[in-house]
Design a protein around this motif. Structure first.
Motif, PDB file in Angstrom:
ATOM      1  N   MET A 116       0.820  -1.211   0.000  1.00  0.00           N
ATOM      2  CA  MET A 116       0.000   0.000   0.000  1.00  0.00           C
ATOM      3  C   MET A 116       0.854   1.263   0.000  1.00  0.00           C
TER       4      MET A 116
ATOM      5  N   SER B  64      -2.992   2.522  -5.592  1.00  0.00           N
ATOM      6  CA  SER B  64      -3.017   2.835  -4.160  1.00  0.00           C
ATOM      7  C   SER B  64      -3.554   4.244  -3.957  1.00  0.00           C
TER       8      SER B  64
ATOM      9  N   TYR C 165      -6.154  -0.179  -1.603  1.00  0.00           N
ATOM     10  CA  TYR C 165      -5.167  -0.733  -2.540  1.00  0.00           C
ATOM     11  C   TYR C 165      -5.815  -1.854  -3.326  1.00  0.00           C
TER      12      TYR C 165
END
Length: 683
Positions: free
Chosen positions: A142, A231, A253
């Motif tokens: 992420m 992300s 994400y």
């Protein structure tokens, strides 16, 4: 003993409330002095570390062990496929690069490997626990480099702040907070790779806002390696006066990737970029979410309180076939994690002795489902696993810092963890309770001596723990005896020297021994474990950073480590003295940065490792050694625009990840030489 979590919550509340009570009887004076007259420093830094004001509760500054930090200046200009590669530049870090789609790799340290059967590092992102149930690190994807302010790695067994997964230490990825800015970076490179990152901050009055949006796609070095990653994150802060701050964090994400699979030895040497025909339908879809609320309050000049509540969501749907003779598997993982943590910190003096007291703890609840099927070209043919299991882990700690003299700091600490949960096998309609782990006690002690400016001598000792993960945490028939936690006892002796910003050096010797170490069986239908036995790990870490002139800096790190089975399982007595698999003896990393002209920066970085055994039998030869170098050029056109060029694996060295499937070695070649061009805009 089965834990009562309402009782644990009440205990945590009592523990943190005990700190101000102790302060009242300590005879605190009106002088708001900090507990340190001389501040010991056991850290080592790579890049520029920007120190920002922050609360004292739960701070790494109160931990006397080997700490490493990677600065945002290094992270934000990095050209990497995944952030764990960045952490791999830090001293003594082992990177395991599977190079299989979303299952790309991870990092480990202190003689533990990254295979996934024992995961010994507690990962945090902005202090939010970010391991999956089995200890792996999917949440690290992420974080994209441009949004990283600093990466902080804490090694060893003496840190009382964390329990679950913190067997050998922890790593915290801290993202950018506060400020008003717009920062964008785009790059294109080999293998049709493209990456775009945009981060922005807005600070107005008592409100801060920070945002990140990032996207990366690549065809990959090997055939059948296409991937797409997206992300999105936001951080919001609200200051209620000078002493209270509320914050919120949200991250999302999504990733889809093909998997090229593992090659035989012959194929890996003749055509390392190929994929097997039987891997043509392998791939993965992964979704991650993370949310947190924090409250930080300075209750007085000497009293600081920090709190967090968080939620993590992990969804993964993977199709994988490991070899020609194996069946394709569909592996479905669904995890939800909820947690709260708190820490209360007081400092002052008692009868002229500088004193710090801290109490805190955390509770985490998990709701997990793990299902597997045998399949053909993504069509399931039979189900081999359908498990639903709850896991609850909570712990409380107390810590003190005592400075009886201006050259001595003593830090005793104590942590206790408890485990609860239930297991349900939905295929057989059976259930099982959690192993009765009881209270898991972890005493700790650290001592630092600072005889002169710039010199810190330190030592520490402590215990951490390992429990079974997945189905291994439960008393599943035919087992009738509760599995005890594996207790890791470790100690370290080190010395740190710093001469301003020109020289920084650290050397440390460490040992860590475990009782009853267990390892997950990675391809087992039940997700069971095997008993490794008693293990011994030890090593030496040496780091040096030199800045002989303003425009030149050099740093290097060398680590020697050894991990062996000291007391094998009764079932495998022949393994006594054998080395733990996938654990190289030597690790090194280093870099040079030179700015011959003000707008121009040249850098060369490298890392390497020696070879490792593939199993604890130590019978399949040694593989996996590597020495690779990356070079980059950055040219700043003006204060807003910077252009960059990076060549990774400069010497086009062949290196790989290798494992043993029971009858043969299987190989995943890593990227060859590749080039990335980038542009960064800052406003």
């Amino acid at each position: 003993m089965k834990i009562s979590y309402p009782a644990l919550a009440a205990g945590l509340l009592f523990a943190v409330n005990a700190v101000p009570a102790l302060a009242e009887v300590s005879g605190e004076s009106s002088d708001a002095s900090t507990p340190a007259t001389n501040k010991p420093d056991t850290s080592f830094s790579v890049g520029e570390i920007v120190v920002t004001a922050r609360g004292m509760a739960g701070s790494t500054d109160n931990v006397l062990t080997s700490v490493d930090r990677l600065g945002g200046d290094i992270a934000q200009n990095a050209d990497v496929d995944n952030v764990y590669e960045l952490i791999g530049r830090m001293p003594g870090i082992l990177v395991t690069d599977f190079n299989q789609g979303t299952t790309s790799g991870k990092f480990s340290m202190r003689g533990f490997n990254g295979e996934g059967n024992i995961n010994a590092v507690k990962l945090l992102i902005d202090g939010i626990p970010s391991n999956s149930n089995d200890g792996n690190m999917p949440y690290i994807d992420m974080a994209f480099p441009l949004n990283i302010a600093v990466i902080e790695v804490v090694r060893g067994t003496s840190d009382p702040r964390y329990g679950l997964h913190a067997i050998a230490g922890s790593a915290n990825i801290i993202t950018r907070s506060g400020g008003t800015y717009v920062d964008a970076r785009g790059s294109v490179g080999s293998y049709d790779s493209f990456e775009g990152q945009l981060v922005a901050g807005l600070e107005s009055g008592n409100i801060t806002q920070n945002y990140q949006i990032a996207y990366r796609e690549s065809d990959g070095y090997r055939d059948h390696s296409d991937s797409q990653r997206f992300s999105l994150s936001g951080k919001w802060g609200l200051a209620l006066g000078e002493n209270v701050k509320l914050s919120a964090i949200a991250r999302y994400y999504d990733a889809d990737a093909e998997e090229p699979g593992y090659l035989t030895f012959a194929d890996s040497r003749s055509n390392p970029r190929m994929t097997n025909d039987y891997n043509e339908s392998d791939g993965d879809s992964r979704g991650l979410q993370q949310y947190a609320l924090t409250l930080d309050a300075a209750l007085s000049d000497r009293l600081d309180w920090s709190n967090m509540a968080y939620y993590n969501r992990f969804r993964d749907d993977r199709f994988v076939k490991f070899s020609a003779g194996a069946s394709q598997q569909r592996r479905l993982t669904q995890e939800d994690q909820y947690g709260v943590s708190t820490a209360l910190h007081w400092h002052g003096d008692l009868s002229g002795v500088a004193l710090m007291l801290e109490a805190g703890g955390n509770i985490e609840w998990q709701d997990n489902r793990s299902a597997r099927w045998l399949s053909v070209e993504r069509v399931p043919t039979s189900q081999t696993r359908d498990q639903q299991f709850d896991l609850s882990v909570g712990g409380a700690y107390v810590q003190a810092i005592i400075e009886p003299a201006n050259w001595l700091r003593i830090t005793p600490a104590y942590r206790i963890d408890w485990v609860g949960g239930d297991f349900n096998n939905l295929l057989s309609d059976t259930s099982a309770p959690i192993n009765d782990y009881g209270s898991i006690d972890q005493p700790k002690l650290s001592v630092a001596i600072f005889p002169s400016d710039g010199v810190t001598l330190y030592g520490n000792w402590g215990k951490t723990f390992q429990i079974g993960l997945g189905s291994g945490a439960y008393l599943i028939p035919p087992r009738q005896i509760d599995l005890a936690p594996s207790i890791n006892s470790g100690w370290e002796l080190g010395a740190k020297y710093q001469l301003g910003d020109r020289v920084e050096a650290r050397v440390a010797y460490w040992e860590q021994s475990a009782t009853g170490e267990i390892a997950r069986k990675l391809n087992d239908p039940l997700g069971d474990f095997e008993n490794v036995g008693g293990t011994d790990r030890n090593g030496v870490d040496v780091q040096l950073r030199v800045k002989p002139m303003a425009d030149l800096s050099l740093w290097g790190a060398l680590s020697w480590q050894k991990a062996v089975i000291s007391v094998p399982s009764p079932a495998t007595p022949e393994l006594a003295g054998n080395e733990i698999n996938h654990t190289p003896r030597w690790l090194w990393s280093g870099g040079i940065e030179y700015s011959p002209l003000e707008p121009l920066t040249l850098s060369l970085t490298g890392r390497g490792q020696s070879s490792y055994y593939l199993t604890t039998a130590n019978a399949e030869g040694k593989w996996g050694d590597l020495n690779i170098f990356d070079a980059s050029i950055a040219y700043r056109l003006n204060q807003n625009v910077e252009l960059g060029l990076t060549v990774k694996n400069l010497g086009d060295s062949y290196y790989e990840y290798v494992w043993w499937d029971g009858s043969q070695t299987l190989h995943s070649p890593a990227n060859g030489r590749n080039v990335t061009a980038s542009a960064r805009l800052r406003f």
